[in-house]
Design a protein around this motif. Structure first.
Motif, PDB file in Angstrom:
ATOM      1  N   GLY A  72     -19.938 -20.549  14.047  1.00 57.24           N
ATOM      2  CA  GLY A  72     -19.224 -20.735  15.291  1.00 57.24           C
ATOM      3  C   GLY A  72     -19.112 -19.473  16.119  1.00 57.24           C
ATOM      4  N   VAL A  73     -18.144 -19.493  17.026  1.00 56.24           N
ATOM      5  CA  VAL A  73     -17.895 -18.358  17.917  1.00 56.24           C
ATOM      6  C   VAL A  73     -16.484 -17.855  17.647  1.00 56.24           C
ATOM      7  CG1 VAL A  73     -17.751 -17.585  20.317  1.00 56.24           C
ATOM      8  CG2 VAL A  73     -19.412 -19.356  19.677  1.00 56.24           C
ATOM      9  N   PHE A  74     -16.371 -16.551  17.492  1.00 57.23           N
ATOM     10  CA  PHE A  74     -15.091 -15.915  17.198  1.00 57.23           C
ATOM     11  C   PHE A  74     -14.831 -14.805  18.208  1.00 57.23           C
ATOM     12  CE2 PHE A  74     -16.710 -17.734  13.335  1.00 57.23           C
ATOM     13  CZ  PHE A  74     -15.608 -18.349  12.780  1.00 57.23           C
ATOM     14  N   SER A  75     -13.637 -14.807  18.763  1.00 56.32           N
ATOM     15  CA  SER A  75     -13.196 -13.755  19.674  1.00 56.32           C
ATOM     16  C   SER A  75     -12.278 -12.832  18.884  1.00 56.32           C
ATOM     17  CB  SER A  75     -12.445 -14.393  20.842  1.00 56.32           C
ATOM     18  OG  SER A  75     -11.868 -13.410  21.653  1.00 56.32           O
ATOM     19  N   LEU A  76     -12.702 -11.585  18.718  1.00 54.59           N
ATOM     20  CA  LEU A  76     -11.944 -10.647  17.891  1.00 54.59           C
ATOM     21  C   LEU A  76     -11.155  -9.670  18.742  1.00 54.59           C
ATOM     22  CD1 LEU A  76     -14.782 -11.326  16.245  1.00 54.59           C
ATOM     23  CD2 LEU A  76     -13.624  -9.897  14.592  1.00 54.59           C
ATOM     24  N   ASN A  77      -9.877  -9.580  18.446  1.00 58.25           N
ATOM     25  CA  ASN A  77      -8.951  -8.684  19.108  1.00 58.25           C
ATOM     26  C   ASN A  77      -8.547  -7.634  18.077  1.00 58.25           C
ATOM     27  OD1 ASN A  77      -6.957  -7.545  20.668  1.00 58.25           O
ATOM     28  ND2 ASN A  77      -5.928  -9.461  21.133  1.00 58.25           N
ATOM     29  N   THR A  78      -8.868  -6.381  18.342  1.00 60.97           N
ATOM     30  CA  THR A  78      -8.657  -5.295  17.389  1.00 60.97           C
ATOM     31  C   THR A  78      -7.402  -4.496  17.745  1.00 60.97           C
ATOM     32  OG1 THR A  78     -11.053  -5.093  17.146  1.00 60.97           O
ATOM     33  CG2 THR A  78      -9.734  -3.248  16.380  1.00 60.97           C
ATOM     34  N   LYS A  79      -6.574  -4.237  16.732  1.00 59.74           N
ATOM     35  CA  LYS A  79      -5.363  -3.439  16.913  1.00 59.74           C
ATOM     36  C   LYS A  79      -5.337  -2.344  15.850  1.00 59.74           C
ATOM     37  CE  LYS A  79      -3.971  -5.917  20.273  1.00 59.74           C
ATOM     38  NZ  LYS A  79      -4.174  -5.369  21.607  1.00 59.74           N
ATOM     39  N   VAL A 128     -14.013 -21.790  20.167  1.00 55.60           N
ATOM     40  CA  VAL A 128     -13.903 -20.344  19.947  1.00 55.60           C
ATOM     41  C   VAL A 128     -12.638 -20.106  19.145  1.00 55.60           C
ATOM     42  CG1 VAL A 128     -13.708 -18.074  21.009  1.00 55.60           C
ATOM     43  CG2 VAL A 128     -15.097 -19.850  22.112  1.00 55.60           C
ATOM     44  N   GLU A 129     -12.807 -19.514  17.988  1.00 55.37           N
ATOM     45  CA  GLU A 129     -11.656 -19.214  17.128  1.00 55.37           C
ATOM     46  C   GLU A 129     -11.153 -17.794  17.377  1.00 55.37           C
ATOM     47  OE1 GLU A 129     -11.392 -20.406  13.041  1.00 55.37           O
ATOM     48  OE2 GLU A 129     -13.302 -21.485  13.243  1.00 55.37           O
ATOM     49  N   PRO A 130      -9.851 -17.641  17.552  1.00 55.40           N
ATOM     50  CA  PRO A 130      -9.288 -16.299  17.721  1.00 55.40           C
ATOM     51  C   PRO A 130      -9.148 -15.580  16.376  1.00 55.40           C
ATOM     52  CG  PRO A 130      -7.567 -17.954  17.918  1.00 55.40           C
ATOM     53  CD  PRO A 130      -8.848 -18.694  17.701  1.00 55.40           C
ATOM     54  N   VAL A 131      -9.449 -14.292  16.404  1.00 55.40           N
ATOM     55  CA  VAL A 131      -9.317 -13.453  15.211  1.00 55.40           C
ATOM     56  C   VAL A 131      -8.589 -12.181  15.624  1.00 55.40           C
ATOM     57  CG1 VAL A 131     -10.530 -12.219  13.372  1.00 55.40           C
ATOM     58  CG2 VAL A 131     -11.508 -14.342  14.294  1.00 55.40           C
ATOM     59  N   LEU A 132      -7.573 -11.831  14.881  1.00 58.34           N
ATOM     60  CA  LEU A 132      -6.800 -10.616  15.099  1.00 58.34           C
ATOM     61  C   LEU A 132      -7.113  -9.678  13.932  1.00 58.34           C
ATOM     62  CD1 LEU A 132      -4.613  -9.167  16.735  1.00 58.34           C
ATOM     63  CD2 LEU A 132      -2.911 -10.564  15.558  1.00 58.34           C
ATOM     64  N   GLN A 146       1.157 -22.188  10.645  1.00 66.20           N
ATOM     65  CA  GLN A 146       0.134 -22.992  11.306  1.00 66.20           C
ATOM     66  C   GLN A 146      -1.258 -22.371  11.225  1.00 66.20           C
ATOM     67  OE1 GLN A 146       1.319 -24.180  15.225  1.00 66.20           O
ATOM     68  NE2 GLN A 146       3.431 -24.416  14.590  1.00 66.20           N
ATOM     69  N   GLN A 147      -1.343 -21.100  11.036  1.00 69.38           N
ATOM     70  CA  GLN A 147      -2.605 -20.368  10.870  1.00 69.38           C
ATOM     71  C   GLN A 147      -3.618 -20.707  11.964  1.00 69.38           C
ATOM     72  OE1 GLN A 147      -2.828 -17.720   9.476  1.00 69.38           O
ATOM     73  NE2 GLN A 147      -3.525 -17.877   7.398  1.00 69.38           N
ATOM     74  N   VAL A 148      -3.205 -20.631  13.223  1.00 69.46           N
ATOM     75  CA  VAL A 148      -4.111 -20.919  14.330  1.00 69.46           C
ATOM     76  C   VAL A 148      -4.968 -19.714  14.710  1.00 69.46           C
ATOM     77  CG1 VAL A 148      -2.747 -22.797  15.300  1.00 69.46           C
ATOM     78  CG2 VAL A 148      -2.271 -20.447  15.982  1.00 69.46           C
ATOM     79  N   VAL A 149      -4.582 -18.547  14.242  1.00 74.67           N
ATOM     80  CA  VAL A 149      -5.345 -17.321  14.475  1.00 74.67           C
ATOM     81  C   VAL A 149      -5.669 -16.722  13.114  1.00 74.67           C
ATOM     82  CG1 VAL A 149      -5.266 -14.990  15.449  1.00 74.67           C
ATOM     83  CG2 VAL A 149      -4.213 -16.883  16.692  1.00 74.67           C
ATOM     84  N   ARG A 150      -6.933 -16.411  12.908  1.00 71.70           N
ATOM     85  CA  ARG A 150      -7.305 -15.714  11.671  1.00 71.70           C
ATOM     86  C   ARG A 150      -6.813 -14.276  11.786  1.00 71.70           C
ATOM     87  NH1 ARG A 150     -12.023 -18.136   8.871  1.00 71.70           N
ATOM     88  NH2 ARG A 150     -12.519 -20.072   9.949  1.00 71.70           N
ATOM     89  N   VAL A 151      -6.226 -13.768  10.715  1.00 70.21           N
ATOM     90  CA  VAL A 151      -5.684 -12.407  10.711  1.00 70.21           C
ATOM     91  C   VAL A 151      -6.320 -11.645   9.555  1.00 70.21           C
ATOM     92  CG1 VAL A 151      -3.599 -10.992  10.561  1.00 70.21           C
ATOM     93  CG2 VAL A 151      -3.502 -13.237  11.677  1.00 70.21           C
ATOM     94  N   TYR A 152      -6.986 -10.547   9.888  1.00 68.57           N
ATOM     95  CA  TYR A 152      -7.706  -9.761   8.888  1.00 68.57           C
ATOM     96  C   TYR A 152      -7.400  -8.277   9.037  1.00 68.57           C
ATOM     97  CZ  TYR A 152     -10.914 -13.801   8.444  1.00 68.57           C
ATOM     98  OH  TYR A 152     -11.465 -15.039   8.256  1.00 68.57           O
TER      99      TYR A 152
END
Length: 188
Positions: A72-79, A128-132, A146-152
């Motif tokens: 799929g498609v993943f949008s990654l937001n980096t902190k 598009v799945e969000p990833v933090l 709910q785990q709507v955003v993957r967190v890694y």
């Protein structure tokens, strides 16, 4: 942006030698974190994934990374929060038990934006799945609800590599071709 508006190398060196903090320190810390996550994502290209880094948006913001592949498609937001303890819930995150940050909500919103832009230019629907992704932290506590955003944490993004069954190879290439063009994002 750092190259255009930030301090020169000489200015940064001077501030570092004089141990003077700069308003740009946070930007450079964030950039280092994005580069680290980018290297982790590049390792997935051998598994059929495509990566786009640092996509400028028309509103002046940016998308840190897009990962496009068979899963799929993943949008990654980096902190990046060096040495911090991070707690993540359904809609917010707390760093060192401080005030809440809307990182989760922002990641969901960004994924929705990415979906809208890509679907405008592709002939099929796209999820598009969000990833933090947190970089350089001491610990991460994920509140499982709910785990709507993957967190890694940065090294865990490789968990996306084995995912399959969402996009066919020709769809991966079509989405990647669209995502690489800056005009697509600046006109959105």
């Amino acid at each position: 942006m750092l190259a255009e508006r930030g301090p020169s190398t000489a200015e940064r060196l001077r501030d570092k030698l004089l141990r003077r903090p700069s308003e740009w320190d946070g930007w450079y810390t964030g950039l280092r974190g994005e580069r680290r996550v980018g290297r982790e994502l590049e390792r997935l290209t051998a598994l059929g994934w495509r990566v786009v880094h640092g996509i400028a948006k028309s509103n002046g913001g940016d998308i840190d990374h897009l990962l496009i592949g068979p899963g799929g498609v993943f949008s990654l937001n980096t902190k990046t929060h060096p040495g911090a303890t991070v707690w993540v819930g359904d809609s917010m995150a707390k760093v060192n038990r401080g005030r809440p940050y809307p990182y989760v909500s922002a990641s969901k919103s960004e994924a929705s934006y990415v979906r809208e832009v890509l679907e405008r230019h592709c002939d099929f629907s796209i999820t598009v799945e969000p990833v933090l992704v947190f970089v350089d932290i001491a610990s991460l506590d994920r509140e499982v609800t709910q785990q709507v955003v993957r967190v890694y944490q940065e090294r865990e993004v490789s968990a996306l590599g084995p995912l399959r069954g969402v996009l066919a190879p020709d769809q991966v290439e079509q989405v990647y071709a669209v995502a690489r063009h800056q005009r697509v994002w600046l006109r959105a």
